[in-house]
Every structure is written in structure tokens, then in C-alpha cells.
Design a protein around this motif. Structure first.
Motif, PDB file in Angstrom:
ATOM      1  N   ILE A  69     -49.243 -25.556   1.845  1.00 11.38           N
ATOM      2  CA  ILE A  69     -50.125 -24.907   2.827  1.00 11.38           C
ATOM      3  C   ILE A  69     -49.767 -23.432   2.876  1.00 11.38           C
ATOM      4  O   ILE A  69     -48.593 -23.072   2.926  1.00 11.38           O
ATOM      5  N   GLU A 126     -53.155 -24.588  10.873  1.00 14.43           N
ATOM      6  CA  GLU A 126     -52.399 -25.301   9.825  1.00 14.43           C
ATOM      7  C   GLU A 126     -52.031 -26.713  10.268  1.00 14.43           C
ATOM      8  O   GLU A 126     -52.164 -27.667   9.505  1.00 14.43           O
ATOM      9  N   GLY A 131     -40.237 -26.131  10.631  1.00 13.19           N
ATOM     10  CA  GLY A 131     -40.746 -27.472  10.379  1.00 13.19           C
ATOM     11  C   GLY A 131     -41.938 -27.886  11.220  1.00 13.19           C
ATOM     12  O   GLY A 131     -42.197 -29.081  11.387  1.00 13.19           O
ATOM     13  N   SER A 132     -42.718 -26.907  11.724  1.00 17.26           N
ATOM     14  CA  SER A 132     -43.845 -27.311  12.571  1.00 17.26           C
ATOM     15  C   SER A 132     -44.917 -28.059  11.767  1.00 17.26           C
ATOM     16  O   SER A 132     -45.563 -28.971  12.300  1.00 17.26           O
ATOM     17  N   ASN A 133     -45.094 -27.694  10.520  1.00 12.66           N
ATOM     18  CA  ASN A 133     -46.073 -28.440   9.709  1.00 12.66           C
ATOM     19  C   ASN A 133     -45.580 -29.850   9.407  1.00 12.66           C
ATOM     20  O   ASN A 133     -46.361 -30.811   9.447  1.00 12.66           O
ATOM     21  N   GLN A 142     -51.077 -20.816  12.602  1.00 16.27           N
ATOM     22  CA  GLN A 142     -50.244 -22.024  12.559  1.00 16.27           C
ATOM     23  C   GLN A 142     -50.871 -23.183  13.331  1.00 16.27           C
ATOM     24  O   GLN A 142     -50.698 -24.344  12.950  1.00 16.27           O
TER      25      GLN A 142
HETATM   26  C1  GRF Z   1     -46.246 -21.952   7.567  1.00 17.48           C
HETATM   27  O1  GRF Z   1     -46.845 -20.911   8.306  1.00 17.48           O
HETATM   28  C2  GRF Z   1     -46.861 -22.069   6.200  1.00 17.48           C
HETATM   29  O2  GRF Z   1     -48.106 -21.492   6.102  1.00 17.48           O
HETATM   30  C3  GRF Z   1     -45.945 -21.318   5.291  1.00 17.48           C
HETATM   31  O3  GRF Z   1     -44.680 -21.457   5.878  1.00 17.48           O
HETATM   32  C4  GRF Z   1     -44.790 -21.656   7.289  1.00 17.48           C
HETATM   33  C5  GRF Z   1     -43.902 -22.804   7.640  1.00 17.48           C
HETATM   34  O4  GRF Z   1     -43.783 -23.012   9.005  1.00 17.48           O
HETATM   35  N1  GRF Z   1     -46.057 -21.829   3.947  1.00 17.48           N
HETATM   36  P1  GRF Z   1     -43.120 -24.364   9.527  1.00 17.48           P
HETATM   37  O5  GRF Z   1     -41.707 -24.424   8.985  1.00 17.48           O
HETATM   38  O6  GRF Z   1     -43.969 -25.506   9.047  1.00 17.48           O
HETATM   39  O7  GRF Z   1     -43.116 -24.235  11.015  1.00 17.48           O
END
Ligand code: GRF
Length: 207
Positions: A115, A181, A17-19, A178
Motif C-alpha cells: 500500500i 488506507e 502497524g496501523s495497516n 491513512q
Molecule cells: C503507510 O502510510 C503506508 O502507506 C506506507 O507506510 C505507512 C505505514 O504505516 N507504505 P503503518 O505502519 O501501517 O501505520
């Protein structure tokens, strides 16, 4: 996508869930004029649900059903209902590890955003950073795009380039992507929330 009312996001994720956290932090900081109406996961103990709960954001775990890489029909309607109940304007995929198609995309046509950790159209699909390192490219990055019926093929809303270094491992390259992102996704979603992007066919342009 916006007529002056608050822009409501539904976020789907399967992982840490970092995004999502970057989106929530941008909202809290005032740089993204939106609210997260609901976070939904197909993984009961996904980190993204914990991060949402810590922030007081409504969460749902919804069983994905019979298949490994997509939602079955029952699950798909449960996801559609939950997102409609939350009255979302836009759905953000943030590490959601299932392909969405058919009825889901018809219901939310042009309103599902993803993304992807490469500069599309290079390296679609899984483990894009590994594909890039193994191929030997010197620049990769991340792409925010609308979701269509293909895999990572929808109109591109924004991209950010990341250098590939000689000493990179899969993990170090993924970590650098990331970081990019977490900057790009909130910026592009803010532009959507402000209704600054117009999409015609494949082309996304400043309105
Ligand atoms: C991200 O690297 C994104 O590019 C891909 O899944 C990953 C999700 O990471 N679609 P997070 O759960 O947001 O940390």
C-alpha cells in the motif's frame, strides 16, 4: 490465489502497524476471509510487532543486514525461509521500509502486495503525501498494488481518492490518507482472498 483453503498472509512492516491492525481487525470482524500466519519486521522494537503479539499472532524480528534501504543476501534468504515456513499465500507490505527485489520477488512472484500513500503513478517513493502537498495537487489518495522489480510500479489493484484541503499540513494530509488506507487495504486483500481479481500483464480486473 485461493482453492477453498484458508488464505494465509505474511505481513512485513517496519513501523507502527496501523495497516496491519486494520487487516487483523477485518479478519476478526469476518469481512476478510484470511489468517495472518506471521508478522515480520526489520526493526526490533517496531510497533507492528507489539500489535501482533497483543493479538496472539506469531512474530519474527529478522535482521536486515548490511544495507539501509534493502535486505542483504543473507537477510533476504532468512525472510524467504520464514515466509515459506509460515506457508503464506500472499505477502502484504505494511510500512516495510526496504525495497524488495531479485530472489525475493522471484520466489513470491505476483504474490507481494503493497500500500502506497498516493495515487500512483504520481508520487512514488518516500513521503508521498509531502510530495503531493508540495506539488499543489488538489486530490491525492492511496494505492494498493502488486510489487514488481521497480519502486511502486507494479499492477494497480485498487485506489482511493483523498481531497487535499487548503489548510492541510503534511501531518493532517498524511492522517487523512491513512484513514483511507485502513479502509482500502482490507477490502482489496479480501478480494484477493476470494480470488476475485485477475491480473494480466499490468491490468488487474474483476475475474
Ligand atoms: C503507510 O502510510 C503506508 O502507506 C506506507 O507506510 C505507512 C505505514 O504505516 N507504505 P503503518 O505502519 O501501517 O501505520
Amino acid at each position: 490465489m485461493n482453492d477453498g483453503k484458508i488464505f494465509r498472509l505474511g505481513i512485513l512492516g517496519s513501523g507502527k502497524g496501523s495497516n496491519f491492525a486494520a487487516i487483523a481487525d477485518a479478519i476478526a470482524a469476518g469481512s476478510l476471509p484470511a489468517t495472518v500466519a506471521v508478522v515480520i519486521s526489520d526493526v526490533r522494537d517496531a510497533g507492528i510487532l507489539d500489535l501482533a503479539r497483543q493479538r496472539g499472532i506469531p512474530t519474527r524480528f529478522i535482521e536486515p543486514g548490511l544495507f539501509r534501504t534493502k535486505l542483504d543476501d543473507t537477510a533476504e534468504s532468512a525472510y524467504v525461509s520464514a515466509l515459506n515456513e509460515a506457508q503464506v499465500d500472499c505477502i502484504l507490505l505494511a510500512g516495510f521500509m526496504r525495497i524488495l527485489k531479485g530472489a525475493f520477488l522471484r520466489e513470491f512472484d505476483g504474490r507481494v502486495v503493497n500500500i502506497h500513500p498516493s495515487l500512483l503513478p504520481s508520487f512514488p517513493g518516500l513521503n508521498a503525501w509531502k510530495q503531493a502537498l508540495n506539488y499543489g495537487v488538489k486530490v491525492t489518495g492511496c494505492t494498493v498494488h502488486l510489487v514488481d522489480q521497480g519502486v511502486d510500479t507494479g499492477p494497480i489493484l485498487g485506489q482511493s481518492a483523498v481531497p487535499v484541503l487548503d489548510r492541510d499540513t503534511h501531518d493532517s494530509l498524511h492522517a487523512r490518507i491513512q484513514v483511507a488506507e485502513r479502509k482500502l487495504y482490507p477490502e482489496i486483500v479480501a478480494r484477493l482472498a476470494r480470488n476475485e481479481i485477475e491480473v494480466k500483464g499490468r491490468m488487474a480486473r474483476d475475474r
